[in-house]
Design a protein around this motif. Structure first.
Motif, PDB file in Angstrom:
ATOM      1  N   LYS A 279      12.342  -8.366   4.029  1.00 48.69           N
ATOM      2  CA  LYS A 279      13.893  -8.663   3.240  1.00 48.69           C
ATOM      3  C   LYS A 279      14.283  -9.862   3.155  1.00 48.69           C
ATOM      4  CE  LYS A 279      15.384  -4.238   5.255  1.00 48.69           C
ATOM      5  NZ  LYS A 279      16.452  -3.509   6.065  1.00 48.69           N
ATOM      6  N   PRO A 280      14.252 -10.881   3.854  1.00 58.30           N
ATOM      7  CA  PRO A 280      14.551 -12.288   3.342  1.00 58.30           C
ATOM      8  C   PRO A 280      13.858 -12.773   1.925  1.00 58.30           C
ATOM      9  CG  PRO A 280      13.975 -12.393   5.925  1.00 58.30           C
ATOM     10  CD  PRO A 280      13.561 -10.840   5.229  1.00 58.30           C
ATOM     11  N   ASP A 281      12.739 -12.331   1.853  1.00 58.94           N
ATOM     12  CA  ASP A 281      11.911 -13.133   0.694  1.00 58.94           C
ATOM     13  C   ASP A 281      11.890 -12.042  -0.717  1.00 58.94           C
ATOM     14  OD1 ASP A 281      11.205 -15.153   2.147  1.00 58.94           O
ATOM     15  OD2 ASP A 281       9.664 -13.667   3.337  1.00 58.94           O
ATOM     16  N   ARG A 282      12.722 -11.023  -0.672  1.00 62.05           N
ATOM     17  CA  ARG A 282      12.521  -9.760  -1.834  1.00 62.05           C
ATOM     18  C   ARG A 282      13.454 -10.311  -3.001  1.00 62.05           C
ATOM     19  NH1 ARG A 282      12.827  -3.941   1.321  1.00 62.05           N
ATOM     20  NH2 ARG A 282      10.847  -4.319   2.595  1.00 62.05           N
ATOM     21  N   GLN A 283      14.040 -11.546  -3.073  1.00 64.14           N
ATOM     22  CA  GLN A 283      14.779 -11.764  -4.320  1.00 64.14           C
ATOM     23  C   GLN A 283      13.950 -11.798  -5.568  1.00 64.14           C
ATOM     24  OE1 GLN A 283      16.982 -15.323  -3.417  1.00 64.14           O
ATOM     25  NE2 GLN A 283      18.461 -14.292  -1.850  1.00 64.14           N
ATOM     26  N   ALA A 284      12.853 -12.360  -5.190  1.00 57.34           N
ATOM     27  CA  ALA A 284      12.051 -12.364  -6.499  1.00 57.34           C
ATOM     28  C   ALA A 284      11.456 -11.119  -7.192  1.00 57.34           C
ATOM     29  CB  ALA A 284      10.506 -13.469  -6.220  1.00 57.34           C
ATOM     30  N   LEU A 285      11.146 -10.239  -6.144  1.00 56.01           N
ATOM     31  CA  LEU A 285      10.772  -9.066  -6.682  1.00 56.01           C
ATOM     32  C   LEU A 285      12.245  -8.016  -7.289  1.00 56.01           C
ATOM     33  CD1 LEU A 285       8.626  -9.631  -4.356  1.00 56.01           C
ATOM     34  CD2 LEU A 285       8.201  -6.976  -4.428  1.00 56.01           C
ATOM     35  N   GLN A 286      13.248  -8.498  -6.812  1.00 59.23           N
ATOM     36  CA  GLN A 286      14.489  -7.637  -7.165  1.00 59.23           C
ATOM     37  C   GLN A 286      14.884  -8.362  -8.646  1.00 59.23           C
ATOM     38  OE1 GLN A 286      17.249  -8.453  -3.789  1.00 59.23           O
ATOM     39  NE2 GLN A 286      16.286  -6.665  -2.637  1.00 59.23           N
ATOM     40  N   ALA A 287      14.569  -9.541  -8.798  1.00 62.18           N
ATOM     41  CA  ALA A 287      14.869 -10.176 -10.176  1.00 62.18           C
ATOM     42  C   ALA A 287      13.946  -9.601 -11.012  1.00 62.18           C
ATOM     43  CB  ALA A 287      14.774 -11.904  -9.914  1.00 62.18           C
ATOM     44  N   GLU A 288      12.773  -9.750 -10.541  1.00 66.87           N
ATOM     45  CA  GLU A 288      11.898  -8.814 -11.723  1.00 66.87           C
ATOM     46  C   GLU A 288      11.878  -7.311 -11.855  1.00 66.87           C
ATOM     47  OE1 GLU A 288       8.969 -10.306 -13.461  1.00 66.87           O
ATOM     48  OE2 GLU A 288       9.308 -12.333 -12.688  1.00 66.87           O
ATOM     49  N   ASN A 289      12.523  -6.500 -11.018  1.00 62.77           N
ATOM     50  CA  ASN A 289      12.875  -5.026 -11.038  1.00 62.77           C
ATOM     51  C   ASN A 289      11.554  -4.764 -10.735  1.00 62.77           C
ATOM     52  OD1 ASN A 289      14.092  -2.742 -10.957  1.00 62.77           O
ATOM     53  ND2 ASN A 289      14.009  -2.735 -13.159  1.00 62.77           N
ATOM     54  N   PHE A 290      10.794  -5.467  -9.956  1.00 58.52           N
ATOM     55  CA  PHE A 290       9.135  -4.914  -9.728  1.00 58.52           C
ATOM     56  C   PHE A 290       9.093  -3.730  -8.743  1.00 58.52           C
ATOM     57  CE2 PHE A 290       4.794  -5.047  -7.932  1.00 58.52           C
ATOM     58  CZ  PHE A 290       4.342  -5.283  -9.172  1.00 58.52           C
ATOM     59  N   SER A 291       8.515  -2.595  -9.095  1.00 60.81           N
ATOM     60  CA  SER A 291       8.065  -1.753  -8.238  1.00 60.81           C
ATOM     61  C   SER A 291       6.678  -0.950  -8.804  1.00 60.81           C
ATOM     62  CB  SER A 291       9.257  -0.786  -8.247  1.00 60.81           C
ATOM     63  OG  SER A 291       9.069   0.502  -7.328  1.00 60.81           O
ATOM     64  N   HIS A 292       5.577  -1.475  -8.718  1.00 64.24           N
ATOM     65  CA  HIS A 292       4.502  -0.981  -9.258  1.00 64.24           C
ATOM     66  C   HIS A 292       3.299  -1.076  -8.550  1.00 64.24           C
ATOM     67  CE1 HIS A 292       6.212  -0.566 -13.266  1.00 64.24           C
ATOM     68  NE2 HIS A 292       6.713  -1.836 -12.983  1.00 64.24           N
ATOM     69  N   ALA A 293       3.653  -1.159  -6.991  1.00 64.62           N
ATOM     70  CA  ALA A 293       2.509  -1.113  -6.109  1.00 64.62           C
ATOM     71  C   ALA A 293       1.933   0.451  -5.967  1.00 64.62           C
ATOM     72  CB  ALA A 293       2.935  -1.574  -4.630  1.00 64.62           C
ATOM     73  N   GLY A 294       0.825   0.344  -5.324  1.00 63.99           N
ATOM     74  CA  GLY A 294       0.256   1.665  -4.683  1.00 63.99           C
ATOM     75  C   GLY A 294      -0.008   1.725  -3.223  1.00 63.99           C
ATOM     76  N   ARG A 295      -0.749   2.737  -2.721  1.00 66.50           N
ATOM     77  CA  ARG A 295      -0.818   2.890  -1.429  1.00 66.50           C
ATOM     78  C   ARG A 295      -2.139   3.480  -1.027  1.00 66.50           C
ATOM     79  NH1 ARG A 295       4.590   4.216   1.461  1.00 66.50           N
ATOM     80  NH2 ARG A 295       4.917   2.055   0.389  1.00 66.50           N
ATOM     81  N   GLN A 296      -3.429   2.933  -0.937  1.00 68.15           N
ATOM     82  CA  GLN A 296      -4.541   3.350  -0.459  1.00 68.15           C
ATOM     83  C   GLN A 296      -5.222   4.441  -1.438  1.00 68.15           C
ATOM     84  OE1 GLN A 296      -5.062   1.117   1.500  1.00 68.15           O
ATOM     85  NE2 GLN A 296      -4.963   0.991   3.375  1.00 68.15           N
ATOM     86  N   CYS A 297      -4.796   4.448  -2.638  1.00 68.69           N
ATOM     87  CA  CYS A 297      -5.218   5.365  -3.507  1.00 68.69           C
ATOM     88  C   CYS A 297      -7.094   5.376  -3.630  1.00 68.69           C
ATOM     89  CB  CYS A 297      -4.637   5.807  -4.601  1.00 68.69           C
ATOM     90  SG  CYS A 297      -4.355   4.236  -5.736  1.00 68.69           S
ATOM     91  N   TYR A 298      -7.338   4.140  -3.725  1.00 70.66           N
ATOM     92  CA  TYR A 298      -8.904   4.106  -4.090  1.00 70.66           C
ATOM     93  C   TYR A 298      -9.684   4.286  -2.675  1.00 70.66           C
ATOM     94  CZ  TYR A 298      -8.968   2.339  -8.959  1.00 70.66           C
ATOM     95  OH  TYR A 298      -9.130   2.356  -9.940  1.00 70.66           O
ATOM     96  N   ALA A 299      -8.897   4.431  -1.585  1.00 66.86           N
ATOM     97  CA  ALA A 299      -9.485   4.613  -0.531  1.00 66.86           C
ATOM     98  C   ALA A 299     -10.231   6.195  -0.476  1.00 66.86           C
ATOM     99  CB  ALA A 299      -8.842   4.500   0.824  1.00 66.86           C
ATOM    100  N   TYR A 300      -9.407   7.026  -0.997  1.00 63.67           N
ATOM    101  CA  TYR A 300      -9.789   8.325  -1.164  1.00 63.67           C
ATOM    102  C   TYR A 300     -11.090   8.321  -1.813  1.00 63.67           C
ATOM    103  CZ  TYR A 300      -9.514  13.381  -2.574  1.00 63.67           C
ATOM    104  OH  TYR A 300      -9.800  14.709  -2.940  1.00 63.67           O
ATOM    105  N   VAL A 301     -11.176   7.737  -2.868  1.00 63.13           N
ATOM    106  CA  VAL A 301     -12.309   7.797  -3.574  1.00 63.13           C
ATOM    107  C   VAL A 301     -13.445   7.063  -2.856  1.00 63.13           C
ATOM    108  CG1 VAL A 301     -13.485   6.727  -5.895  1.00 63.13           C
ATOM    109  CG2 VAL A 301     -11.107   7.248  -5.997  1.00 63.13           C
ATOM    110  N   LEU A 302     -13.309   6.014  -2.259  1.00 60.51           N
ATOM    111  CA  LEU A 302     -14.651   5.479  -1.438  1.00 60.51           C
ATOM    112  C   LEU A 302     -14.937   6.575  -0.547  1.00 60.51           C
ATOM    113  CD1 LEU A 302     -13.715   1.810  -0.519  1.00 60.51           C
ATOM    114  CD2 LEU A 302     -15.767   2.655  -1.636  1.00 60.51           C
TER     115      LEU A 302
END
Length: 472
Positions: A279-302
């Motif tokens: 939380k203390p370091d999230r200002q950069a992401l909030q300024a970029e309005n960034f929300s494009h991460a995934g969560r282990q989807c390629y693990a399924y393929v592997l």
């Protein structure tokens, strides 16, 4: 721009060799046939191949067959015996990675410029041509095709260039904002479609690289994977590897295959907030309005395809606001850590975690353990376009230590088209690091491998390094 190239799964190939049909001839005298076969057997028993047959034996065989047809064994013998250059077309096989040579992988969209050949000169030995798409034609019913706007003839010219036969050429599927495969076709069907496409275009590609990602528009359909898409990726990979002998690789964004994830969570969504940013370091992401991460989807393929279906796995450490960026930019600066040591330690921890394995709770399979051994693990970096804020600028001395201390498969970078920007030729720096690694790093002077400010290489440090090697 160029017309998209495509090939349907069941389209007949026009390049296959056809066995010639021989005309009928009067029956050959039995004694001539027996003599010809006797000579053939004698020649085989005394020589390692038909091509070493002496001229006298060959002449007798030709005379015996001159007036009439011969049996099939004799016809095959004559055809091979009179071939001085192996004119019979060999079955095509993909090029293979040069053993004991680290991978230096670059992506490119421009086969016509001079940057690709320069990058090969700087040490690149794998080119992933970006991008290709799994699509359907407009027939009724639709058929699967491979689509691209790349100039395939220019790629073939690069492949056929003199002295470049050690370079592997991969077709990269997907890309950011790229379409995902349409439903209705199995992984085996898509594999055959790719094989046919490659054959019709002169066998340009040695394999396929998965680079399916999300979309700028977080509400777009491709801001999430479907299970069908992941099934196709896995099944197509396995078919290309097991049935057709192709090289297969994947290049997941770090969040799509996070070896350091603190839990077993999985998601199909590709529009998630990077949860590793505290939380203390999230200002950069909030300024970029960034929300494009995934969560282990390629693990399924592997897991579904099996790690053996993939020749290497390239982790995109250059993913925007990745865990790697957070650790080596934000946390390292906050804690006053040397950036070179921070990058090297971050890579070491990922290599160890990938080798040890990490658990993921997958749909249809439950909790499974995913492992990527170091000889299949590739770290991916940005070159001249990295800003050092949301995308890491890899340090030259960190690359030096990567090849000395970690025996991973190599390095990937995006993109060859950006080589030389801001004066950085990353392929050249990677190749120099590989050459330096061939020397015992304790014997290197500061001009070759400068020490970090807070590193002292005493006996204890030497033991630590040996322990790290043993761990891997």
């Amino acid at each position: 721009s160029h017309q998209p190239s495509s090939c349907s799964a069941n389209q007949a190939s026009q390049t296959q060799n056809q066995s010639p049909r021989g005309a009928k001839h009067p029956q050959q005298p039995k004694q001539n046939l027996q003599l010809a076969n006797s000579l053939a057997r004698a020649s085989v028993s005394n020589r390692s191949s038909w091509r070493t047959m002496d001229m006298a034996t060959a002449l007798v065989l030709i005379l015996l067959m001159a007036s009439s047809s011969c049996s099939v064994p004799c016809l095959a013998l004559a055809k091979d015996a009179t071939s001085s250059s192996g004119s019979q077309q060999k079955q095509w096989k993909p090029r293979q990675q040069v053993k004991e040579q680290p991978l230096v992988i670059g992506y490119s969209h421009d086969p016509k410029g001079d940057k690709v050949l320069r990058a090969i000169g700087h040490g690149v030995n794998v080119i992933c041509w970006s991008f290709f798409y799994l699509d359907v034609d407009d027939q009724d019913p639709p058929k699967p095709i491979i689509r691209t706007d790349l100039d395939l003839s220019a790629i073939k010219a690069v492949r056929d260039a003199a002295g470049k036969d050690h370079v592997l050429h991969m077709a990269a599927i997907g890309g950011w904002n790229g379409p995902h495969p349409p439903p209705g076709f199995s992984g085996a069907q898509w594999a055959q479609t790719f094989v046919d496409f490659n054959k019709q275009n002169g066998y340009i590609f040695d394999g396929l690289d998965w680079d399916l990602e999300g979309h700028d528009d977080r509400t777009a359909p491709t801001s999430a994977f479907s299970l069908n898409t992941l099934d196709v990726m896995a099944d197509m990979s396995k078919a290309l590897k097991d049935q057709h002998g192709y090289i297969v690789s994947m290049a997941p964004a770090e969040s799509y295959l996070d070896v350091l994830a603190p839990d077993h969570q999985f998601s199909l969504d590709l529009n998630l907030f990077p949860r590793w940013w505290e939380k203390p370091d999230r200002q950069a992401l909030q300024a970029e309005n960034f929300s494009h991460a995934g969560r282990q989807c390629y693990a399924y393929v592997l897991h579904r395809a099996g790690t053996n279906s993939f020749d290497w796995v390239s982790l995109q450490l250059y993913e925007s606001f990745s865990r790697f960026a957070y650790e080596t930019i934000v946390v390292a600066e906050r804690d006053g850590e040397n950036i070179i040591s921070a990058q090297m330690d971050a890579m070491r921890r990922r290599a160890v975690a990938a080798f040890d394995g990490f658990d993921v709770e997958l749909p249809k399979y439950g909790k499974v353990r995913i492992q990527v051994p170091p000889w299949k693990l590739v770290f991916g970096f940005a070159n001249g376009w990295a800003d050092g804020i949301k995308v890491v600028k890899v340090e030259r001395r960190a690359l030096n230590r990567l090849f000395v201390r970690l025996k991973t498969a190599g390095v990937m970078f995006w993109t060859i088209d950006e080589e030389g920007n801001n004066g950085l030729y990353l392929a050249k720096e990677v190749n120099e690091a590989i050459e330096r690694s061939k020397i015992d790093w304790h014997d290197l002077n500061d001009d070759v491998l400068p020490d970090d400010e807070n590193e002292v290489h005493d006996d204890d440090d030497e033991d630590d390094d040996q322990q790290r090697r043993d761990e891997l």
